[in-house]
Design a protein around this motif. Structure first.
Motif, PDB file in Angstrom:
ATOM      1  N   TRP A 154      44.234  48.432  45.839  1.00  0.00           N
ATOM      2  CA  TRP A 154      43.067  49.053  45.227  1.00  0.00           C
ATOM      3  C   TRP A 154      43.195  50.573  45.241  1.00  0.00           C
ATOM      4  O   TRP A 154      43.820  51.151  46.139  1.00  0.00           O
ATOM      5  N   ASP A 155      42.605  51.236  44.247  1.00  0.00           N
ATOM      6  CA  ASP A 155      42.438  52.690  44.282  1.00  0.00           C
ATOM      7  C   ASP A 155      41.182  52.983  45.093  1.00  0.00           C
ATOM      8  O   ASP A 155      40.098  52.486  44.748  1.00  0.00           O
ATOM      9  N   CYS A 156      41.319  53.772  46.155  1.00  0.00           N
ATOM     10  CA  CYS A 156      40.201  53.975  47.074  1.00  0.00           C
ATOM     11  C   CYS A 156      39.923  55.460  47.290  1.00  0.00           C
ATOM     12  O   CYS A 156      40.847  56.286  47.307  1.00  0.00           O
ATOM     13  N   VAL A 157      38.669  55.773  47.485  1.00  0.00           N
ATOM     14  CA  VAL A 157      38.255  57.114  47.851  1.00  0.00           C
ATOM     15  C   VAL A 157      37.013  57.003  48.727  1.00  0.00           C
ATOM     16  O   VAL A 157      36.180  56.122  48.520  1.00  0.00           O
ATOM     17  N   ASP A 158      36.908  57.895  49.706  1.00  0.00           N
ATOM     18  CA  ASP A 158      35.776  57.853  50.626  1.00  0.00           C
ATOM     19  C   ASP A 158      34.915  59.104  50.473  1.00  0.00           C
ATOM     20  O   ASP A 158      35.409  60.189  50.138  1.00  0.00           O
ATOM     21  N   ASN A 159      33.625  58.948  50.708  1.00  0.00           N
ATOM     22  CA  ASN A 159      32.657  60.053  50.657  1.00  0.00           C
ATOM     23  C   ASN A 159      32.729  60.824  49.344  1.00  0.00           C
ATOM     24  O   ASN A 159      32.697  62.058  49.317  1.00  0.00           O
ATOM     25  N   LEU A 160      32.820  60.089  48.249  1.00  0.00           N
ATOM     26  CA  LEU A 160      32.856  60.713  46.934  1.00  0.00           C
ATOM     27  C   LEU A 160      31.456  61.191  46.555  1.00  0.00           C
ATOM     28  O   LEU A 160      30.494  60.425  46.654  1.00  0.00           O
ATOM     29  N   PRO A 161      31.294  62.449  46.116  1.00  0.00           N
ATOM     30  CA  PRO A 161      29.986  62.894  45.617  1.00  0.00           C
ATOM     31  C   PRO A 161      29.567  62.038  44.427  1.00  0.00           C
ATOM     32  O   PRO A 161      30.392  61.674  43.573  1.00  0.00           O
ATOM     33  N   THR A 162      28.291  61.718  44.362  1.00  0.00           N
ATOM     34  CA  THR A 162      27.792  60.846  43.301  1.00  0.00           C
ATOM     35  C   THR A 162      28.121  61.384  41.912  1.00  0.00           C
ATOM     36  O   THR A 162      28.445  60.615  40.996  1.00  0.00           O
ATOM     37  N   ALA A 163      28.052  62.704  41.749  1.00  0.00           N
ATOM     38  CA  ALA A 163      28.282  63.310  40.436  1.00  0.00           C
ATOM     39  C   ALA A 163      29.712  63.095  39.950  1.00  0.00           C
ATOM     40  O   ALA A 163      29.986  63.210  38.750  1.00  0.00           O
ATOM     41  N   MET A 164      30.634  62.777  40.858  1.00  0.00           N
ATOM     42  CA  MET A 164      32.040  62.609  40.491  1.00  0.00           C
ATOM     43  C   MET A 164      32.418  61.144  40.297  1.00  0.00           C
ATOM     44  O   MET A 164      33.583  60.836  40.011  1.00  0.00           O
ATOM     45  N   LEU A 165      31.468  60.234  40.438  1.00  0.00           N
ATOM     46  CA  LEU A 165      31.775  58.814  40.390  1.00  0.00           C
ATOM     47  C   LEU A 165      32.396  58.403  39.060  1.00  0.00           C
ATOM     48  O   LEU A 165      33.448  57.758  39.017  1.00  0.00           O
ATOM     49  N   HIS A 166      31.787  58.784  37.947  1.00  0.00           N
ATOM     50  CA  HIS A 166      32.298  58.388  36.627  1.00  0.00           C
ATOM     51  C   HIS A 166      33.695  58.954  36.381  1.00  0.00           C
ATOM     52  O   HIS A 166      34.587  58.254  35.890  1.00  0.00           O
ATOM     53  N   ASP A 167      33.889  60.225  36.722  1.00  0.00           N
ATOM     54  CA  ASP A 167      35.188  60.861  36.488  1.00  0.00           C
ATOM     55  C   ASP A 167      36.280  60.225  37.337  1.00  0.00           C
ATOM     56  O   ASP A 167      37.434  60.110  36.894  1.00  0.00           O
ATOM     57  N   PHE A 168      35.943  59.807  38.567  1.00  0.00           N
ATOM     58  CA  PHE A 168      36.957  59.179  39.406  1.00  0.00           C
ATOM     59  C   PHE A 168      37.378  57.843  38.812  1.00  0.00           C
ATOM     60  O   PHE A 168      38.558  57.488  38.820  1.00  0.00           O
ATOM     61  N   VAL A 169      36.432  57.102  38.267  1.00  0.00           N
ATOM     62  CA  VAL A 169      36.736  55.786  37.718  1.00  0.00           C
ATOM     63  C   VAL A 169      37.641  55.893  36.499  1.00  0.00           C
ATOM     64  O   VAL A 169      38.643  55.171  36.373  1.00  0.00           O
ATOM     65  N   HIS A 170      37.325  56.829  35.581  1.00  0.00           N
ATOM     66  CA  HIS A 170      38.054  56.891  34.321  1.00  0.00           C
ATOM     67  C   HIS A 170      39.003  58.089  34.198  1.00  0.00           C
ATOM     68  O   HIS A 170      39.829  58.126  33.286  1.00  0.00           O
ATOM     69  N   GLY A 171      38.905  59.052  35.084  1.00  0.00           N
ATOM     70  CA  GLY A 171      39.802  60.195  35.034  1.00  0.00           C
ATOM     71  C   GLY A 171      39.463  61.151  33.903  1.00  0.00           C
ATOM     72  O   GLY A 171      38.600  60.892  33.060  1.00  0.00           O
ATOM     73  N   GLU A 172      40.143  62.277  33.877  1.00  0.00           N
ATOM     74  CA  GLU A 172      39.869  63.312  32.880  1.00  0.00           C
ATOM     75  C   GLU A 172      40.130  62.821  31.461  1.00  0.00           C
ATOM     76  O   GLU A 172      39.457  63.232  30.515  1.00  0.00           O
ATOM     77  N   ILE A 201      38.941  49.367  41.841  1.00  0.00           N
ATOM     78  CA  ILE A 201      38.575  50.638  42.468  1.00  0.00           C
ATOM     79  C   ILE A 201      37.560  50.383  43.558  1.00  0.00           C
ATOM     80  O   ILE A 201      36.625  49.589  43.376  1.00  0.00           O
ATOM     81  N   ALA A 202      37.725  51.038  44.706  1.00  0.00           N
ATOM     82  CA  ALA A 202      36.745  50.968  45.790  1.00  0.00           C
ATOM     83  C   ALA A 202      36.295  52.386  46.135  1.00  0.00           C
ATOM     84  O   ALA A 202      37.132  53.274  46.350  1.00  0.00           O
ATOM     85  N   VAL A 203      34.999  52.593  46.163  1.00  0.00           N
ATOM     86  CA  VAL A 203      34.426  53.907  46.439  1.00  0.00           C
ATOM     87  C   VAL A 203      33.533  53.800  47.667  1.00  0.00           C
ATOM     88  O   VAL A 203      32.586  52.995  47.686  1.00  0.00           O
ATOM     89  N   GLY A 204      33.843  54.570  48.697  1.00  0.00           N
ATOM     90  CA  GLY A 204      33.031  54.595  49.901  1.00  0.00           C
ATOM     91  C   GLY A 204      31.951  55.653  49.807  1.00  0.00           C
ATOM     92  O   GLY A 204      32.256  56.827  49.566  1.00  0.00           O
ATOM     93  N   MET A 205      30.698  55.260  49.967  1.00  0.00           N
ATOM     94  CA  MET A 205      29.571  56.198  49.955  1.00  0.00           C
ATOM     95  C   MET A 205      28.565  55.780  51.015  1.00  0.00           C
ATOM     96  O   MET A 205      28.275  54.588  51.163  1.00  0.00           O
ATOM     97  N   ASP A 206      28.054  56.772  51.720  1.00  0.00           N
ATOM     98  CA  ASP A 206      26.963  56.506  52.659  1.00  0.00           C
ATOM     99  C   ASP A 206      26.110  57.761  52.764  1.00  0.00           C
ATOM    100  O   ASP A 206      26.174  58.630  51.889  1.00  0.00           O
ATOM    101  N   VAL A 207      25.304  57.853  53.810  1.00  0.00           N
ATOM    102  CA  VAL A 207      24.352  58.957  53.921  1.00  0.00           C
ATOM    103  C   VAL A 207      25.031  60.323  54.020  1.00  0.00           C
ATOM    104  O   VAL A 207      24.388  61.350  53.817  1.00  0.00           O
TER     105      VAL A 207
END
Length: 306
Positions: free
Chosen positions: A34-52, A61-67
């Motif tokens: 899987w492509d993984c990233v942790d503590n990604l800012p919410t505003a960057m979620l779409h760009d991380f999924v599809h890239g520039e 894809i797995a995205v780690g987000m918490d408080v």
């Protein structure tokens, strides 16, 4: 015609309680490709999924987000996830008992992100309330209280290592004195069987040993009970699968979790394998030391059997 949604790569939001194992989950998923990233800012979620270049994703894809994540909004996040095109969104919420989270924070000497200058239990309480919307909307809630890291990785391989084409069946044992199994869908109580703990030569052994298994089978209620449980499971397992359930955990409990429940889980797993199923076997309290304090006395055990 195949459902086009099923061919889309998975987008998994890994969230939940801080200290519940998010880093372990992301590491395991990364090992599975899987492509993984942790503590990604919410505003960057779409760009991380599809890239520039806005290219179509071909791997999950797995995205780690918490408080701790910037812009983290538990109420709005599910709809933001679903708004991303070209992926199949899912939410994995990692939960854990407060007492175990406190122990983990004490062990690592880390401070809770919502209570940097207060006891960890204050932060845990605040976080549980803040993330409750995500828990309610999660596709999967995974309680890691009783899971060792290796067991958590095994669970993830079953759930996210590929397409599930049959129900994942787990047969487990546990001791009631050490807390009821948190992951069980069905629980069977074996405390009516004469307790091997009070037999001197059997006390240091476990339900994996032939002598303990033979002792349990000599109980007149043992075989009829397991016959009935086996018949029930053979009837229910296909029904759970037909109803859309992908994972089923059947737990056998005794007092200490070392003798009767282990013997029952071991025998039931063999019976179900002979019937064509492929159960995973886990013994939660097998490594716990024998304890006269938590075990029932022979008198209480006989009284329960009556």
């Amino acid at each position: 015609m195949a459902d086009p949604a099923k061919s889309l790569p998975r987008l998994l939001l890994v969230t939940g309680m801080s200290g519940a194992g998010k880093s372990t989950v992301l590491d395991a998923l990364e090992d599975m490709g899987w492509d993984c990233v942790d503590n990604l800012p919410t505003a960057m979620l779409h760009d991380f999924v599809h890239g520039e270049r806005q290219e179509q994703r071909s791997v999950p894809i797995a995205v780690g987000m918490d408080v701790r994540s910037r812009g983290f909004d538990p109420t709005a996040l599910p709809s933001q996830l679903r708004a991303i095109e070209g992926v199949t969104p899912e939410i994995l919420y990692l939960d854990c008992a407060g007492t175990e989270l406190i122990r983990r924070y004490d062990e690592t000497r880390r401070r809770h992100p919502l209570a940097p200058d207060r006891p960890a239990e204050d932060g845990i309480s605040r976080e549980r309330g803040a993330t409750s919307p995500l828990r309610q909307m999660a596709d999967t809630v995974l309680d890691t209280t009783d899971l060792r890291p290796t067991e958590l990785r095994d669970e993830l391989r079953c759930r996210y290592g590929g397409e599930v084409d049959q129900l994942v069946l787990t047969i487990s044992s546990f001791g009631f004195a050490r807390g009821i199994s948190r992951t069980a869908d069905l629980v069977f109580d074996l405390r009516f069987v004469d307790n091997p703990h009070w037999i001197e030569e059997l006390r240091p052994l476990t339900g994996l040993d032939q002598a303990v298994q033979d002792h349990c089978r000599r109980d007149s209620a043992w075989s009829p009970t397991l016959d009935q449980v086996e018949a029930l499971l053979q009837n229910l397992i296909p029904r759970y699968w037909a109803a859309g359930k992908s994972y089923l955990t059947v737990a056998f409990g005794c007092t200490g979790g070392r003798h009767r429940s282990v013997a029952a889980a071991t025998e039931m797993a063999k019976r179900l394998r002979d019937a064509g199923f492929s159960p995973i076997v886990r013994h939660r309290d097998l490594a716990s030391p024998p304890s006269d304090t938590i075990e029932e006395s022979p008198r209480r055990s006989r009284a329960r059997a009556k």
